[in-house]
Design a protein around this motif. Structure first.
Motif, short mmCIF file in Angstrom:
data_model
loop_
_atom_site.label_atom_id
_atom_site.label_comp_id
_atom_site.label_asym_id
_atom_site.label_seq_id
_atom_site.Cartn_x
_atom_site.Cartn_y
_atom_site.Cartn_z
N ILE A 120 -6.53 -4.15 -1.55
CA ILE A 120 -6.26 -3.30 -0.64
C ILE A 120 -7.86 -3.04 -0.53
CG2 ILE A 120 -5.90 -1.05 -0.43
CD1 ILE A 120 -3.68 -1.19 -2.73
N PRO A 121 -8.07 -3.32 0.87
CA PRO A 121 -10.22 -2.89 1.99
C PRO A 121 -9.72 -1.69 1.43
CG PRO A 121 -8.75 -4.00 2.85
CD PRO A 121 -7.04 -3.69 2.52
N GLY A 122 -11.25 -1.08 1.03
CA GLY A 122 -11.32 0.28 1.28
C GLY A 122 -11.33 1.15 2.35
N ASN A 123 -11.15 2.19 2.19
CA ASN A 123 -10.20 3.08 3.59
C ASN A 123 -9.33 2.45 3.56
OD1 ASN A 123 -12.33 5.30 3.26
ND2 ASN A 123 -13.37 3.66 3.85
N ALA A 124 -8.57 1.28 3.64
CA ALA A 124 -7.29 0.90 4.41
C ALA A 124 -5.93 2.36 4.11
CB ALA A 124 -6.13 -0.34 4.09
N GLU A 125 -4.98 3.11 4.72
CA GLU A 125 -4.02 3.66 4.21
C GLU A 125 -3.06 2.74 3.42
OE1 GLU A 125 -2.01 7.15 6.63
OE2 GLU A 125 -1.48 4.99 7.16
N HIS A 126 -2.97 3.14 2.56
CA HIS A 126 -1.58 2.63 1.08
C HIS A 126 -1.74 3.17 0.43
CE1 HIS A 126 -4.71 3.02 -1.31
NE2 HIS A 126 -4.83 2.95 -1.81
N GLY A 127 -0.04 3.02 0.37
CA GLY A 127 1.32 3.59 -0.26
C GLY A 127 1.86 2.46 -1.36
N ILE A 128 2.75 2.74 -2.02
CA ILE A 128 3.87 2.00 -2.33
C ILE A 128 5.12 3.16 -2.96
CG2 ILE A 128 2.61 2.40 -5.34
CD1 ILE A 128 3.68 -0.57 -6.27
N ARG A 129 5.98 1.66 -3.08
CA ARG A 129 7.24 3.26 -3.09
C ARG A 129 8.48 1.71 -4.51
NH1 ARG A 129 7.64 1.99 1.77
NH2 ARG A 129 10.08 0.60 2.80
N ASN A 130 9.01 2.39 -4.86
CA ASN A 130 9.99 2.05 -5.77
C ASN A 130 11.67 1.92 -5.26
OD1 ASN A 130 11.55 0.86 -7.95
ND2 ASN A 130 10.65 1.68 -9.20
N GLU A 131 12.44 1.32 -4.73
CA GLU A 131 13.67 0.36 -4.32
C GLU A 131 14.32 0.71 -4.68
OE1 GLU A 131 12.95 -0.40 0.05
OE2 GLU A 131 12.51 1.64 0.55
N SER A 132 14.00 0.08 -6.03
CA SER A 132 15.28 -0.39 -7.27
C SER A 132 15.30 1.10 -7.72
CB SER A 132 14.62 -1.59 -7.87
OG SER A 132 13.45 -0.69 -9.00
N GLY A 133 16.43 0.18 -9.31
CA GLY A 133 16.91 1.43 -9.88
C GLY A 133 16.36 1.31 -11.55
N ALA A 134 15.17 0.53 -11.55
CA ALA A 134 14.17 0.04 -12.41
C ALA A 134 12.60 0.77 -12.49
CB ALA A 134 14.20 -1.44 -13.09
N ILE A 135 12.26 0.46 -13.20
CA ILE A 135 10.78 0.91 -13.56
C ILE A 135 9.82 0.37 -12.59
CG2 ILE A 135 8.72 1.78 -15.53
CD1 ILE A 135 11.28 3.97 -15.35
N LEU A 136 8.83 0.74 -12.25
CA LEU A 136 7.56 -0.13 -11.74
C LEU A 136 6.62 0.51 -11.84
CD1 LEU A 136 6.38 -2.05 -9.10
CD2 LEU A 136 6.58 -0.04 -7.57
N LYS A 137 6.00 -0.36 -12.97
CA LYS A 137 4.84 -0.73 -13.01
C LYS A 137 3.60 -1.33 -12.81
CE LYS A 137 5.88 0.71 -17.69
NZ LYS A 137 5.87 0.85 -19.59
N PHE A 138 2.19 -0.71 -12.51
CA PHE A 138 1.18 -1.75 -11.86
C PHE A 138 -0.25 -1.57 -12.35
CE2 PHE A 138 1.02 1.62 -9.19
CZ PHE A 138 0.64 2.34 -8.70
N PHE A 139 -0.42 -2.34 -12.44
CA PHE A 139 -2.42 -2.01 -13.07
C PHE A 139 -3.03 -2.04 -12.27
CE2 PHE A 139 -5.89 -4.38 -14.56
CZ PHE A 139 -6.26 -3.32 -15.78
N TYR A 140 -3.90 -1.22 -12.29
CA TYR A 140 -5.21 -0.88 -10.66
C TYR A 140 -6.08 -0.78 -11.29
CZ TYR A 140 -5.45 3.72 -12.87
OH TYR A 140 -4.80 5.50 -13.79
N VAL A 141 -7.25 -1.03 -10.07
CA VAL A 141 -8.91 -1.34 -10.73
C VAL A 141 -9.75 -1.11 -9.33
CG1 VAL A 141 -10.91 -2.96 -11.70
CG2 VAL A 141 -8.36 -3.17 -12.62
N PHE A 142 -10.57 -0.06 -9.87
CA PHE A 142 -11.47 0.17 -8.70
C PHE A 142 -13.10 -0.06 -9.02
CE2 PHE A 142 -8.24 3.81 -8.70
CZ PHE A 142 -7.80 3.60 -6.62
N PRO A 143 -13.44 -0.41 -8.14
CA PRO A 143 -14.82 -0.78 -8.77
C PRO A 143 -15.86 -0.02 -7.71
CG PRO A 143 -14.49 -1.56 -6.29
CD PRO A 143 -13.44 -0.50 -7.03
N THR A 144 -15.69 1.27 -9.08
CA THR A 144 -16.57 2.38 -9.12
C THR A 144 -16.19 2.31 -10.62
OG1 THR A 144 -16.73 4.14 -8.99
CG2 THR A 144 -14.53 4.50 -8.48
#
Length: 131
Positions: free
Chosen positions: A94-118
């Motif tokens: 995801i580029p810096g300042n890009a508008e973004h979001g994430i949603r879970n439309e499934s019936g199970a857990i959604l897990k994600f690892f995230y990293v920032f360069p700060t």
């Protein structure tokens, strides 16, 4: 003398759970795994986030770029208005300042690892649109 980063090995269970549950931010929880304010690290911060069935991190922006790696489940990532289905094994840049979001439309857990360069997660200022 400059403080030097050190190797860190940690788990989500060792870190407190944080999160949001409101109409502006959505409903999401996370564990900050690496951040200079809680670990002897610099230049990157990272964590693992979880969205329950029907949960969402609302669209937002922040200055640093970000990486998501989907660990478990599936969902929809929206970046600058374009939606893409993601599932376990998917990597998202995801580029810096890009508008973004994430949603879970499934019936199970959604897990994600995230990293920032700060060094500190606290340096990431989330900007959500006005309601």
């Amino acid at each position: 003398m400059t403080k030097r980063s050190q190797a860190v090995i940690t788990t989500a269970e060792e870190r407190p759970r944080d999160g949001w549950n409101d109409p502006v931010h959505g409903r999401i929880s996370w564990h900050t795994l690496l951040s200079s304010d809680i670990t002897p690290t610099d230049s990157m911060s990272a964590g693992i986030a979880e969205l329950g069935p029907g949960d969402e991190l609302k669209p937002h922006r922040h200055d640093p770029s970000e990486i998501y790696f989907i660990v478990e489940g599936s969902g929809i990532v929206r970046i600058d208005g374009e939606e893409t289905t993601v599932r376990a094994g998917t990597t998202v840049f995801i580029p810096g300042n890009a508008e973004h979001g994430i949603r879970n439309e499934s019936g199970a857990i959604l897990k994600f690892f995230y990293v920032f360069p700060t060094g500190s997660f606290a340096d990431v200022v989330y900007r959500f649109p006005e309601n």
